[in-house]
Design a protein around this motif. Structure first.
Motif, PDB file in Angstrom:
ATOM      1  N   GLY A 188       0.838  -1.142  -0.085  1.00  0.00           N
ATOM      2  CA  GLY A 188      -0.055   0.012   0.148  1.00  0.00           C
ATOM      3  C   GLY A 188       0.615   1.395   0.052  1.00  0.00           C
ATOM      4  O   GLY A 188       0.227   2.422   0.002  1.00  0.00           O
ATOM      5  N   THR A 189       2.272   1.120  -0.232  1.00  0.00           N
ATOM      6  CA  THR A 189       2.951   2.306  -0.126  1.00  0.00           C
ATOM      7  C   THR A 189       3.215   2.801  -1.591  1.00  0.00           C
ATOM      8  O   THR A 189       3.502   2.206  -2.432  1.00  0.00           O
ATOM      9  CB  THR A 189       4.374   1.670   0.283  1.00  0.00           C
ATOM     10  N   ASN A 190       2.752   4.199  -1.912  1.00  0.00           N
ATOM     11  CA  ASN A 190       2.858   4.768  -2.999  1.00  0.00           C
ATOM     12  C   ASN A 190       3.241   6.442  -2.754  1.00  0.00           C
ATOM     13  O   ASN A 190       3.375   6.818  -1.648  1.00  0.00           O
ATOM     14  CB  ASN A 190       1.762   4.749  -3.876  1.00  0.00           C
ATOM     15  N   MET A 191       3.458   7.099  -4.024  1.00  0.00           N
ATOM     16  CA  MET A 191       3.765   8.440  -3.703  1.00  0.00           C
ATOM     17  C   MET A 191       2.638   9.215  -2.960  1.00  0.00           C
ATOM     18  O   MET A 191       2.937  10.205  -2.246  1.00  0.00           O
ATOM     19  CB  MET A 191       4.100   9.078  -5.062  1.00  0.00           C
ATOM     20  N   ALA A 192       1.332   8.786  -2.693  1.00  0.00           N
ATOM     21  CA  ALA A 192       0.330   9.588  -2.415  1.00  0.00           C
ATOM     22  C   ALA A 192       0.495   9.247  -0.827  1.00  0.00           C
ATOM     23  O   ALA A 192       0.316  10.223   0.055  1.00  0.00           O
ATOM     24  CB  ALA A 192      -1.280   8.968  -2.823  1.00  0.00           C
ATOM     25  N   THR A 193       0.735   8.181  -0.494  1.00  0.00           N
ATOM     26  CA  THR A 193       0.782   7.889   0.987  1.00  0.00           C
ATOM     27  C   THR A 193       2.182   8.309   1.593  1.00  0.00           C
ATOM     28  O   THR A 193       2.201   8.768   2.823  1.00  0.00           O
ATOM     29  CB  THR A 193       0.805   6.151   1.497  1.00  0.00           C
ATOM     30  N   ALA A 194       3.279   8.335   0.795  1.00  0.00           N
ATOM     31  CA  ALA A 194       4.588   8.845   1.152  1.00  0.00           C
ATOM     32  C   ALA A 194       4.502  10.533   1.489  1.00  0.00           C
ATOM     33  O   ALA A 194       5.051  11.055   2.255  1.00  0.00           O
ATOM     34  CB  ALA A 194       5.473   8.798   0.108  1.00  0.00           C
ATOM     35  N   THR A 195       3.771  11.129   0.568  1.00  0.00           N
ATOM     36  CA  THR A 195       3.600  12.601   1.003  1.00  0.00           C
ATOM     37  C   THR A 195       2.183  13.137   1.476  1.00  0.00           C
ATOM     38  O   THR A 195       2.040  14.052   1.822  1.00  0.00           O
ATOM     39  CB  THR A 195       3.288  13.486  -0.528  1.00  0.00           C
ATOM     40  N   GLY A 196       1.292  12.268   1.867  1.00  0.00           N
ATOM     41  CA  GLY A 196       0.159  12.450   2.712  1.00  0.00           C
ATOM     42  C   GLY A 196      -0.945  13.368   1.761  1.00  0.00           C
ATOM     43  O   GLY A 196      -1.730  13.915   2.283  1.00  0.00           O
ATOM     44  N   VAL A 203      -1.421  11.820  -7.091  1.00  0.00           N
ATOM     45  CA  VAL A 203      -0.134  12.535  -7.061  1.00  0.00           C
ATOM     46  C   VAL A 203       0.881  12.014  -7.995  1.00  0.00           C
ATOM     47  O   VAL A 203       1.322  10.507  -7.913  1.00  0.00           O
ATOM     48  CB  VAL A 203       0.450  12.297  -5.312  1.00  0.00           C
ATOM     49  N   ARG A 204       1.827  12.856  -8.573  1.00  0.00           N
ATOM     50  CA  ARG A 204       2.851  12.467  -9.358  1.00  0.00           C
ATOM     51  C   ARG A 204       4.159  13.606  -9.179  1.00  0.00           C
ATOM     52  O   ARG A 204       3.761  14.591  -8.751  1.00  0.00           O
ATOM     53  CB  ARG A 204       2.428  12.474 -10.746  1.00  0.00           C
ATOM     54  N   ALA A 205       5.224  12.902  -9.797  1.00  0.00           N
ATOM     55  CA  ALA A 205       6.454  13.835  -9.532  1.00  0.00           C
ATOM     56  C   ALA A 205       6.453  14.750 -10.647  1.00  0.00           C
ATOM     57  O   ALA A 205       6.210  14.373 -11.797  1.00  0.00           O
ATOM     58  CB  ALA A 205       7.729  13.067  -9.499  1.00  0.00           C
ATOM     59  N   PHE A 206       6.690  16.050 -10.453  1.00  0.00           N
ATOM     60  CA  PHE A 206       6.470  17.099 -11.312  1.00  0.00           C
ATOM     61  C   PHE A 206       7.943  17.081 -12.296  1.00  0.00           C
ATOM     62  O   PHE A 206       7.729  17.151 -13.449  1.00  0.00           O
ATOM     63  CB  PHE A 206       6.439  18.529 -10.719  1.00  0.00           C
ATOM     64  N   GLU A 207       9.072  16.984 -11.606  1.00  0.00           N
ATOM     65  CA  GLU A 207      10.307  16.622 -12.255  1.00  0.00           C
ATOM     66  C   GLU A 207      11.008  15.792 -11.214  1.00  0.00           C
ATOM     67  O   GLU A 207      10.837  15.924 -10.207  1.00  0.00           O
ATOM     68  CB  GLU A 207      10.870  18.095 -12.342  1.00  0.00           C
ATOM     69  N   PRO A 208      12.342  15.378 -11.919  1.00  0.00           N
ATOM     70  CA  PRO A 208      13.066  14.410 -10.960  1.00  0.00           C
ATOM     71  C   PRO A 208      13.753  15.303  -9.744  1.00  0.00           C
ATOM     72  O   PRO A 208      13.910  16.482 -10.097  1.00  0.00           O
ATOM     73  CB  PRO A 208      14.356  13.834 -11.861  1.00  0.00           C
ATOM     74  N   VAL A 283      12.293   4.028  -1.340  1.00  0.00           N
ATOM     75  CA  VAL A 283      12.853   5.371  -1.644  1.00  0.00           C
ATOM     76  C   VAL A 283      12.970   5.567  -3.116  1.00  0.00           C
ATOM     77  O   VAL A 283      12.822   6.885  -3.684  1.00  0.00           O
ATOM     78  CB  VAL A 283      14.209   5.764  -1.043  1.00  0.00           C
ATOM     79  N   GLY A 284      12.646   4.515  -3.733  1.00  0.00           N
ATOM     80  CA  GLY A 284      12.781   4.699  -5.442  1.00  0.00           C
ATOM     81  C   GLY A 284      11.368   5.437  -5.695  1.00  0.00           C
ATOM     82  O   GLY A 284      11.251   6.020  -6.957  1.00  0.00           O
ATOM     83  N   LEU A 285      10.325   5.512  -5.138  1.00  0.00           N
ATOM     84  CA  LEU A 285       9.272   6.291  -5.455  1.00  0.00           C
ATOM     85  C   LEU A 285       9.329   7.831  -5.471  1.00  0.00           C
ATOM     86  O   LEU A 285       9.020   8.535  -6.254  1.00  0.00           O
ATOM     87  CB  LEU A 285       7.812   6.142  -4.165  1.00  0.00           C
ATOM     88  N   TYR A 286      10.404   8.524  -4.847  1.00  0.00           N
ATOM     89  CA  TYR A 286      10.913   9.679  -4.701  1.00  0.00           C
ATOM     90  C   TYR A 286      11.687   9.855  -5.810  1.00  0.00           C
ATOM     91  O   TYR A 286      11.333  11.102  -6.315  1.00  0.00           O
ATOM     92  CB  TYR A 286      11.659   9.863  -3.462  1.00  0.00           C
ATOM     93  N   TYR A 287      12.256   9.049  -6.467  1.00  0.00           N
ATOM     94  CA  TYR A 287      12.726   9.455  -7.779  1.00  0.00           C
ATOM     95  C   TYR A 287      11.802   8.659  -8.964  1.00  0.00           C
ATOM     96  O   TYR A 287      12.529   8.614 -10.093  1.00  0.00           O
ATOM     97  CB  TYR A 287      14.062   8.576  -7.676  1.00  0.00           C
ATOM     98  N   GLY A 288      10.663   8.355  -9.028  1.00  0.00           N
ATOM     99  CA  GLY A 288       9.926   7.886  -9.817  1.00  0.00           C
ATOM    100  C   GLY A 288      10.499   6.502 -10.718  1.00  0.00           C
ATOM    101  O   GLY A 288      10.196   6.320 -11.620  1.00  0.00           O
TER     102      GLY A 288
END
Length: 290
Positions: A188-196, A203-208, A283-288
């Motif tokens: 259940g871990t994804n960028m949405a849960t990581a950022t709240g 939620v998606r990364a705008f740029e690396p 931590v790979g979620l942070y870097y897409g």
């Protein structure tokens, strides 16, 4: 994670070495004198060699002694104490077999227990890591123990036991791959849960976050293509389980026995490389990258 050769060597050969010590402690094979010395020499070369290799992965190897001070909270520290206990107990047990033709059963049984405890504590170093869902499973210790026992039986020349344990280790490895492939999504871990921020939309990364590489990318983000992963799984399973079973099923000869051992070791090394290469750190979620 990035597959470090020292850790691959450590987890493979220490597991095989302590697996052999386990069977020697139980009295398999029932050897004494210089024959016993040869078996113990092989076991200690693998076990101690693997443990020494692990120190090269430390940032400050000269501080390795400090690993013994945190046994209440650290699985690494517990592994260190179990390893020392196993090596001392089995050393004394081997001393009786080699030089006095005496089998000190209690020492052997305790040494066998500490040998498996060492493998278990090693596995728990990885199992406890919630940041790597593929490792954070109850199957991880089972995989480490089953491979150690299968390899130990093979090295100890216990053909009938090895055949059964090789089948079990192969099935456990297959099941681990199947469940591991689902572990990251199931966590259940994804960028949405990581950022709240999941409650306000996708939620998606705008740029690396970086234009170049860094320590986290080097150590914790290693992406292996699914096609290559599947090929290596077939190779690993074929070498560590299927080929040794076929070789052991043929009329016995020492040449076939050695080939079965070498094949198994090559297969376990391949599987262990995959164990680290396929590890998906959150931590790979942070870097897409996930």
């Amino acid at each position: 994670m990035h597959p470090a050769p020292s850790v691959i060597f450590f987890t493979t050969f220490s597991g095989l070495g302590f697996g052999l010590l386990f069977f020697l402690g139980l009295g398999f094979p029932g050897v004494t004198g210089w024959t016993a010395f040869a078996f113990f020499a092989i076991a200690y070369l693998m076990a101690v060699g693997g443990l020494m290799a692990s120190t090269f992965h430390l940032g400050r190897p000269e501080r390795a002694i400090k690993a013994f001070t945190q046994w209440r909270s650290s699985w690494l520290s517990r592994e260190a104490w179990c390893a020392v206990g196993a090596l001392v107990l089995m050393g004394l047990y081997g001393l009786g077999l080699v030089f006095f033709d005496a089998r000190w059963t209690v020492l052997g049984l305790l040494g066998a227990l500490f040998s498996m405890a060492t493998v278990f504590t090693t596995s728990m170093i990885y199992t406890q890591l919630k940041t790597i869902p593929r490792w954070n499973m109850k199957l991880t210790p089972v995989k480490f123990l089953s491979l150690s026992l299968a390899g130990g039986a093979l090295l100890a020349g216990q053909v009938s036991i090895a055949l059964v344990l090789l089948v079990i280790a192969g099935l456990v490895q297959l099941y681990t791959w199947v469940e591991g492939d689902k572990a990251f999504n199931a966590s259940g871990t994804n960028m949405a849960t990581a950022t709240g921020l999941g409650n306000i939309g996708h939620v998606r990364a705008f740029e690396p976050p970086h234009t170049g590489t860094n320590y986290l990318l080097k150590e914790f983000v290693h992406v292996i293509g699914r096609k290559h992963s599947q090929k290596l799984r077939v190779i690993a399973l074929g070498l560590m389980t299927i080929a040794p079973i076929i070789l052991l099923a043929l009329p016995f000869s020492h040449v076939l026995g050695v080939l079965a051992i070498l094949s198994h070791i090559a297969g376990v090394l391949t599987a262990r490389w995959l164990f680290f290469a396929e590890a998906e750190h959150v931590v790979g979620l942070y870097y897409g990258k996930r």
